[in-house]
Write a protein that holds these residues in place. Structure first.
Motif, mmCIF file in Angstrom:
data_model
loop_
_atom_site.group_PDB
_atom_site.id
_atom_site.type_symbol
_atom_site.label_atom_id
_atom_site.label_comp_id
_atom_site.label_asym_id
_atom_site.label_seq_id
_atom_site.Cartn_x
_atom_site.Cartn_y
_atom_site.Cartn_z
ATOM 1 N N GLU A 20 33.534 51.139 47.294
ATOM 2 C CA GLU A 20 34.069 51.736 46.434
ATOM 3 C C GLU A 20 35.513 50.682 45.783
ATOM 4 O O GLU A 20 35.724 50.538 44.582
ATOM 5 C CB GLU A 20 34.866 53.184 46.802
ATOM 6 N N TRP A 21 36.203 50.228 46.891
ATOM 7 C CA TRP A 21 37.323 49.029 46.484
ATOM 8 C C TRP A 21 36.558 48.123 45.660
ATOM 9 O O TRP A 21 37.071 47.354 44.775
ATOM 10 C CB TRP A 21 37.839 48.666 47.824
ATOM 11 N N MET A 22 35.262 47.586 46.187
ATOM 12 C CA MET A 22 34.889 46.568 45.543
ATOM 13 C C MET A 22 34.218 46.593 44.150
ATOM 14 O O MET A 22 34.755 45.805 43.190
ATOM 15 C CB MET A 22 33.583 45.916 46.459
ATOM 16 N N ASN A 23 34.031 47.667 43.937
ATOM 17 C CA ASN A 23 33.372 47.923 42.480
ATOM 18 C C ASN A 23 34.353 48.208 41.641
ATOM 19 O O ASN A 23 34.438 47.829 40.388
ATOM 20 C CB ASN A 23 32.493 49.312 42.457
ATOM 21 N N THR A 24 35.797 48.353 42.140
ATOM 22 C CA THR A 24 36.915 48.788 41.174
ATOM 23 C C THR A 24 37.528 47.230 40.887
ATOM 24 O O THR A 24 38.253 46.755 39.742
ATOM 25 C CB THR A 24 37.943 49.439 41.748
ATOM 26 N N ASN A 25 37.429 46.393 41.984
ATOM 27 C CA ASN A 25 38.151 45.092 41.787
ATOM 28 C C ASN A 25 37.349 43.968 41.985
ATOM 29 O O ASN A 25 37.774 42.791 42.106
ATOM 30 C CB ASN A 25 39.128 45.215 43.208
ATOM 31 N N LYS A 26 36.055 43.892 41.565
ATOM 32 C CA LYS A 26 35.288 42.744 41.985
ATOM 33 C C LYS A 26 35.510 41.782 40.900
ATOM 34 O O LYS A 26 35.124 40.456 41.261
ATOM 35 C CB LYS A 26 33.732 43.226 41.797
ATOM 36 N N GLU A 27 36.200 41.669 39.657
ATOM 37 C CA GLU A 27 36.326 41.004 38.941
ATOM 38 C C GLU A 27 37.294 39.906 39.298
ATOM 39 O O GLU A 27 37.539 38.920 39.031
ATOM 40 C CB GLU A 27 37.021 41.418 37.383
ATOM 41 N N GLN A 70 48.408 56.216 45.036
ATOM 42 C CA GLN A 70 47.526 54.884 45.388
ATOM 43 C C GLN A 70 45.986 55.226 45.051
ATOM 44 O O GLN A 70 45.741 56.260 44.931
ATOM 45 C CB GLN A 70 47.530 54.699 46.976
ATOM 46 N N LEU A 71 45.681 54.084 44.404
ATOM 47 C CA LEU A 71 44.019 54.295 43.982
ATOM 48 C C LEU A 71 43.302 54.399 45.051
ATOM 49 O O LEU A 71 42.162 54.858 44.876
ATOM 50 C CB LEU A 71 43.868 53.143 42.810
ATOM 51 N N ASN A 72 43.344 53.725 46.153
ATOM 52 C CA ASN A 72 42.445 53.839 47.305
ATOM 53 C C ASN A 72 43.502 53.436 48.589
ATOM 54 O O ASN A 72 44.633 53.335 48.244
ATOM 55 C CB ASN A 72 41.607 52.387 47.343
ATOM 56 N N LYS A 73 42.886 53.264 49.701
ATOM 57 C CA LYS A 73 43.665 53.158 51.015
ATOM 58 C C LYS A 73 43.774 51.755 51.554
ATOM 59 O O LYS A 73 44.176 51.394 52.458
ATOM 60 C CB LYS A 73 43.004 53.953 52.042
ATOM 61 N N ILE A 74 43.300 50.871 50.637
ATOM 62 C CA ILE A 74 43.177 49.167 51.113
ATOM 63 C C ILE A 74 44.236 48.506 50.440
ATOM 64 O O ILE A 74 45.080 47.910 51.326
ATOM 65 C CB ILE A 74 41.760 48.870 50.818
ATOM 66 N N ALA A 75 44.024 47.961 49.331
ATOM 67 C CA ALA A 75 44.909 47.198 48.698
ATOM 68 C C ALA A 75 44.990 47.176 47.157
ATOM 69 O O ALA A 75 43.848 47.203 46.551
ATOM 70 C CB ALA A 75 44.581 45.879 49.141
ATOM 71 N N PRO A 76 46.099 46.848 46.523
ATOM 72 C CA PRO A 76 46.074 46.892 44.845
ATOM 73 C C PRO A 76 45.935 45.355 44.604
ATOM 74 O O PRO A 76 46.037 44.351 45.170
ATOM 75 C CB PRO A 76 47.514 47.200 44.870
ATOM 76 N N VAL A 77 45.266 45.434 43.401
ATOM 77 C CA VAL A 77 44.875 44.137 42.776
ATOM 78 C C VAL A 77 45.464 44.101 41.307
ATOM 79 O O VAL A 77 45.097 44.998 40.636
ATOM 80 C CB VAL A 77 43.444 43.761 42.660
ATOM 81 N N ASP A 109 42.168 32.075 31.878
ATOM 82 C CA ASP A 109 43.483 32.432 32.040
ATOM 83 C C ASP A 109 44.043 33.251 32.743
ATOM 84 O O ASP A 109 45.227 33.550 32.717
ATOM 85 C CB ASP A 109 43.970 32.383 30.564
ATOM 86 N N ASP A 110 43.101 34.155 33.509
ATOM 87 C CA ASP A 110 43.708 35.138 34.101
ATOM 88 C C ASP A 110 43.950 35.026 35.588
ATOM 89 O O ASP A 110 43.139 34.390 36.237
ATOM 90 C CB ASP A 110 42.755 36.485 34.003
ATOM 91 N N LEU A 111 45.127 35.453 36.052
ATOM 92 C CA LEU A 111 45.491 35.196 37.542
ATOM 93 C C LEU A 111 45.328 36.380 38.307
ATOM 94 O O LEU A 111 45.945 37.499 37.789
ATOM 95 C CB LEU A 111 46.942 34.526 37.501
ATOM 96 N N TYR A 112 44.690 36.617 39.348
ATOM 97 C CA TYR A 112 44.739 37.959 40.150
ATOM 98 C C TYR A 112 45.505 37.640 41.337
ATOM 99 O O TYR A 112 45.338 36.705 42.031
ATOM 100 C CB TYR A 112 43.089 38.013 40.416
ATOM 101 N N VAL A 113 46.206 38.655 41.434
ATOM 102 C CA VAL A 113 47.210 38.885 42.478
ATOM 103 C C VAL A 113 46.839 39.920 43.480
ATOM 104 O O VAL A 113 46.815 41.286 42.831
ATOM 105 C CB VAL A 113 48.548 38.959 42.049
ATOM 106 N N THR A 114 46.493 39.746 44.741
ATOM 107 C CA THR A 114 46.451 40.921 45.596
ATOM 108 C C THR A 114 47.119 40.994 46.705
ATOM 109 O O THR A 114 47.536 39.934 47.540
ATOM 110 C CB THR A 114 44.932 40.846 46.175
ATOM 111 N N ALA A 115 47.971 42.296 46.941
ATOM 112 C CA ALA A 115 48.629 42.590 47.844
ATOM 113 C C ALA A 115 47.860 43.197 48.929
ATOM 114 O O ALA A 115 47.014 44.180 48.712
ATOM 115 C CB ALA A 115 49.840 43.396 47.646
ATOM 116 N N LEU A 116 47.868 42.453 50.105
ATOM 117 C CA LEU A 116 46.925 42.931 51.458
ATOM 118 C C LEU A 116 47.362 44.282 51.993
ATOM 119 O O LEU A 116 46.937 44.504 53.027
ATOM 120 C CB LEU A 116 46.759 41.761 52.398
ATOM 121 N N ALA A 117 48.225 45.114 51.057
ATOM 122 C CA ALA A 117 48.437 46.303 51.688
ATOM 123 C C ALA A 117 49.237 47.086 50.639
ATOM 124 O O ALA A 117 49.884 46.336 49.795
ATOM 125 C CB ALA A 117 49.306 46.628 52.973
#
Length: 549
Positions: free
Chosen positions: A424-431, A538-545, A479-487
């Motif tokens: 579920e997390w992957m399918n939202t954030n795979k890009e 929160q969108l999930n319990k893992i991490a925002p991207v 040109d897109d920068l992806y920023v993931t907070a690990l919590a």
């Protein structure tokens, strides 16, 4: 030197002068009589192999799933079960004796018929793996137990002749091709020579004291047994002297690169593994090969591994209209070897961006199915897997995740829940994962700024899962920068210091910030950092991207 074996094992190759050139002479040269190495662009030398270029599909894929599955899953006692059942007093030994019999009477050979794969459905498994985000799939071809999981030409102890009586590799490959996933095979049987030396032992105490285990049995001993006609030495490969200090259970790790007194394998044994590997390459056309070795199989005592590498690359070019599409991984590689192979880090990661493409392999639980991991809730969480994936990809790596299967060919309900949440997390954030490349820095935060060393071939992944929202990782696509907070932060704010006003890492203007799976969010760029505001829920319990433009 203590003996000749130790001396020669410390020498990579002896060079003899021949005019202007030098050719390496290996201690155990492989024979090509049965399986000739394919000729082509690549030769079995480091000078030739370093011209290798990692294919684009593998650079972009980022995430693979591995079915590390075979007859060692029968007892549910975890990895290296076929070695540990011969280690007197170990938990695996005690379980085996209690439930199956004493290893002098019931050895690993007798466990193989119990591996029936009765509920194994490779089509549905691979379909599920693709659904949750896998971009390539790996199957176990053989393990250190020396049992081949295909219709093997050179190993009669195989899954078509006994056990499930199915060509496991063929069925895995068919499913992978159906769902458009590149197909990988891992081959580990080269180390059976020393790994099975425990089968030459005997109990030192108790009623069976001095009674040999079954590691030295021969074909003649099988008369009237279920295995009549099969030679146990084709499986155990123990018709040789023990390595130095073989009764020290930890010695095998020090002898893994065929040094420190390891008993040298014969040419027949080395050639048998070489033949089996070329059999897999020629019949199943794997896109990736994985070896659980230092550098290459039988390196540095033999040219077998170099010839396997050259054959794989030339075979790939011959079957892909001259384009090299294959990947071959190796562990504990130096800088030059990483140009010829893809560096694999087991259960860990370097704490920097690596210029050459690399991979980490890890497991949701134990490598082979372990009931105690299930019973004691010791699986990685979905969040753990995501954090490892994001960290690895930010450093130019791929993550290969093993999902343990039970002997019957299914994973348990706890694994199913973890994998579904990960998907579920992957399918939202795979890009932010697929087709990306590292940014100028891989990340920021207490862990990113730490000096975290690799232990041997890896084994530092625990350093990358206990994170807070201060731990940030970056990837880039166009040109897109992806920023993931690990919590997720407790105060609904993520502060990205690397994107602070005036920071030379990002001198341009930031036009908008999008939270993947939600939409645009508010932000402010200050001298402290880019301060991103999060929604109430929160969108999930893992991490925002976040996608930063």
């Amino acid at each position: 030197m203590k003996n000749k074996a130790l001396f020669f094992s410390l020498v990579c190759a002896v060079f003899v002068s021949c005019g202007q050139s030098s050719q390496p002479v290996y201690q155990v040269p492989v024979s090509e009589a049965d399986e000739p190495m394919m000729k082509g662009k690549f030769e079995p030398t480091w000078e030739s192999l370093k011209n290798y270029e990692v294919p684009e599909w593998y650079r972009n894929a980022k995430f693979g799933i591995w079915a590390h599955w075979g007859p060692q899953c029968v007892e549910g006692t975890g990895d290296w079960m076929a070695r540990k059942l011969y280690m007197e007093g170990s938990e695996v030994y005690r379980y085996h004796v209690e439930h199956y019999g004493h290893p002098s009477e019931v050895g690993f050979k007798d466990i193989i018929p119990l591996f029936k794969a009765e509920h194994w459905n490779p089509d549905s498994l691979v379909a599920f793996y693709k659904k949750i985000g896998a971009q390539y799939f790996f199957a176990l071809g053989n393990h250190h137990d020396n049992f081949d999981l295909w219709d093997s030409k050179y190993q009669p102890w195989n899954s078509v002749n006994m056990g499930p009586k199915r060509d496991v590799l063929a069925e895995w490959e068919k499913a992978a091709r159906k769902y458009g996933l590149p197909f990988g095979v891992s081959l580990h049987a080269d180390h059976a020579w020393t790994w099975y030396e425990t089968a030459q032992r005997h109990d030192t105490i108790g009623p069976k004291k001095g009674v040999p285990y079954d590691g030295k049995l021969t074909k003649a001993d099988g008369k009237g047994k279920w295995w009549e006609g099969y030679d146990p030495q084709d499986l155990y490969a123990q018709n040789h002297p023990l390595s130095e200090n073989s009764w020290d259970n930890g010695m095998i790790h020090r002898q893994w690169a065929w040094g420190e007194g390891a008993c040298m394998p014969t040419q027949e044994y080395v050639t048998n593994f070489y033949n089996r590997t070329l059999d897999v390459i020629n019949r199943y056309n794997p896109d990736i090969l994985y070896f659980d070795v230092t550098v290459l199989p039988f390196y540095p005592i033999s040219d077998a591994g170099l010839k396997i590498a050259a054959h794989l690359y030339n075979h790939s070019m011959a079957t892909h209209d001259g384009k090299l599409e294959a990947v071959l991984t190796g562990k504990i590689l130096d800088e030059e070897q990483r140009k010829a192979l893809v560096w694999d880090v087991e259960r860990g990661a370097p704490n920097e961006i690596i210029a050459d493409k690399w991979q980490t392999c890890t497991c949701l639980g134990g490598w082979h199915y372990d009931q105690s991991v299930y019973d004691n809730d010791r699986y990685k969480s979905a969040a753990d897997v995501v954090k490892l994936l994001v960290d690895v990809v930010s450093k130019n790596g791929n993550l290969l995740l093993s999902v343990p299967l039970r002997s019957d060919g299914t994973f348990d309900e706890k694994e199913a829940k973890i994998l579904t949440e990960f998907g579920e997390w992957m399918n939202t954030n795979k890009e932010s994962i697929y087709d990306t490349h590292p940014w100028k820095v891989f990340g920021e935060g207490p862990i990113a700024n730490s000096d975290i060393a690799i232990n041997a071939q890896g084994f530092n992944e625990g350093s990358y899962t206990n994170t807070t929202a201060q731990e940030i990782r970056f990837t880039q696509k166009g040109d897109d920068l992806y920023v993931t907070a690990l919590a997720w932060p407790e105060d609904r704010r993520v502060i990205v210091k690397s994107l602070a006003q005036g920071n030379e890492l990002y001198p341009g203007e930031i036009k908008d910030v999008e939270l993947l799976g939600y939409g645009k969010v508010g932000f402010e760029r200050t001298v402290e950092g880019l301060v991103i505001e999060l929604p109430d829920k929160q969108l999930n319990k893992i991490a925002p991207v976040f996608k930063v433009r």
